[in-house]
Design an enzyme around this catalytic site. Structure first.
Site, PDB file in Angstrom:
ATOM      1  CE1 TYR A 188      -8.166  52.730 -50.847  1.00 33.31           C
ATOM      2  CE2 TYR A 188      -7.392  50.598 -50.087  1.00 33.31           C
ATOM      3  CZ  TYR A 188      -8.381  51.559 -50.157  1.00 33.31           C
ATOM      4  OH  TYR A 188      -9.582  51.342 -49.517  1.00 33.31           O
ATOM      5  CE  LYS A 218     -20.892  55.197 -60.071  1.00 35.55           C
ATOM      6  NZ  LYS A 218     -22.276  54.702 -60.222  1.00 35.55           N
ATOM      7  CG  ASP A 256     -23.738  52.068 -58.593  1.00 36.68           C
ATOM      8  OD1 ASP A 256     -23.169  51.348 -59.426  1.00 36.68           O
ATOM      9  OD2 ASP A 256     -24.231  53.170 -58.888  1.00 36.68           O
ATOM     10  CG  ASP A 279     -10.482  47.884 -48.482  1.00 37.78           C
ATOM     11  OD1 ASP A 279     -10.727  46.923 -47.726  1.00 37.78           O
ATOM     12  OD2 ASP A 279      -9.898  48.914 -48.094  1.00 37.78           O
ATOM     13  CG  ASP A 297     -14.210  45.254 -45.203  1.00 37.73           C
ATOM     14  OD1 ASP A 297     -13.425  44.301 -45.373  1.00 37.73           O
ATOM     15  OD2 ASP A 297     -13.890  46.306 -44.617  1.00 37.73           O
TER      16      ASP A 297
END
Length: 366
Positions: free
Chosen positions: A143, A196, A229, A253, A257
């Site tokens: 971001y 990742k 993952d 983020d 959630d």
């Protein structure tokens, strides 16, 4: 000798949709706490009208001197941003990210709390104590806002967009040390790092390298490095193994959630955007969005905003008061004060007053 009154000056930005409803709920709870403090502390609330409604009138998400104005406050209490009249990327970058990035609120803390009376979709939650926190790098990563759109002049189908993730050694190290220091305060002293790096071989390999180096300074804290993952699966299959999860801006983020959904609803999820050095005010907000489908109906869940207010109390050093708010939330949900998103029939006001009632009837800690 009388205790001198401390007044905390808070900038309130309800912004859009249900933001006003939940910010009012949080203010109500904090004002009750102040009344119970016997003159120990008080809150001064100054509200700012920024958001998509402000954009409709001015073409801007916040005033030109908004950041300069906010800088004088002890904290910022934020509602939710987003409405159909403004594209999401404009509303987000124009207000929330404008504040978090310019005030270097680099540590985003998102606890995952399983509340009594709230049914989790996880069967394991019925018989296992689950409690973890996601620590999100909040200033760079995916971001960072670097990139652009080019070559549209070559005609339809030829435009190219570049979105560049930024990872700095300094940014990685400071969020990791924050996570390790937090882990040392918890019953389970463990930090799980998420990347990742098998596919993103530059920025996230740097993240992995920094994590290994920083971990050497915390031999009392257990560590693990997990691909995002695999961590998504672990949130569901083995959440009891989690304590502090630290990840980049995008990965944390999404994972936070997921954690909140597993706890029952995004409506109960709290967060703190911290500038730990306190050079700038920190900002506290529920994780949920502006929820246009229910805005104005008085049925939004205020728990995320009220739990965010508890994080603000911790930031002020009012730790006993923060624990009282959290206990009052648990009492209220345990007694069946639940909004529709978590299986109940109570409205925003009823849940808020149930939490206030629990505060008023609880014994003040010695």
């Amino acid at each position: 000798m009388a205790t001198e009154l401390t007044t905390y000056k808070i900038a309130s930005i309800p912004a859009d949709g249900v933001g006003r409803e939940v910010v009012e709920a949080g203010q109500r709870v904090l004002d009750v706490l102040a009344e119970q403090s016997a003159g120990k502390f008080a809150f001064q609330w100054d509200e700012f009208p920024w958001g998509c409604g402000y954009h409709a009138e001015t073409g801007k998400m916040m005033a030109d001197d908004g950041l300069e104005t906010l800088e004088s406050y002890d904290a910022i209490y934020f509602g939710a941003v987003g409405w159909e009249n403004v594209p999401d990327h404009i509303s987000l970058w124009g207000l929330r990210l404008n504040i978090t990035q310019n005030f270097d609120q680099w540590a985003n803390v998102r606890p995952v709390k399983f509340l009594p009376g709230v049914q989790s979709p996880l069967r394991k939650a019925d018989h296992t104590e689950l409690d973890w926190v996601v620590v999100r790098e909040n200033s760079e990563g995916e971001y960072a806002g670097l990139g652009g759109r080019n070559l549209s002049g070559r005609g339809p189908g030829n435009e190219v967009a570049l979105q560049t993730a930024l990872f700095t050694e300094k940014g990685c190290e400071r969020i990791m040390r924050f996570a390790f220091d937090l882990a040392r305060t918890r019953t389970v002293k463990k930090v799980s790092s998420v990347t990742k790096s098998n596919a993103q071989q530059y920025g996230m390999v740097l993240w992995d390298d920094v994590f290994k180096r920083v971990a050497l300074d915390y031999p009392d804290v257990t560590t693990e490095s997990v691909l995002v993952d695999a961590m998504s699966a672990k949130f569901i299959l083995h959440p009891e193994d989690l304590s502090v999860v630290v990840a980049s801006n995008l990965n944390a983020d999404i994972l936070s959630d997921l954690g909140s959904a597993l706890a029952g609803s995004l409506g109960i999820a709290a967060s703190a955007n911290l500038n730990p050095e306190r050079r700038f005010p920190s900002m506290f907000e529920p994780v949920h969005g502006s929820a246009p489908d229910i805005a104005g109906q008085g049925i939004s869940n205020p728990i995320g905003a009220i739990a965010s207010a508890a994080l603000m109390l911790d930031h002020f050093g009012l730790h006993d008061e923060a624990r009282r708010v959290e206990a009052a939330i648990e009492t209220a949900t345990g007694n069946g004060a639940l909004t529709r998103d978590i299986g109940g029939t109570s409205d925003t006001h009823e849940v808020t007053e149930a939490i206030v009632h629990a505060l008023e009837n609880a014994l003040t800690p010695a």
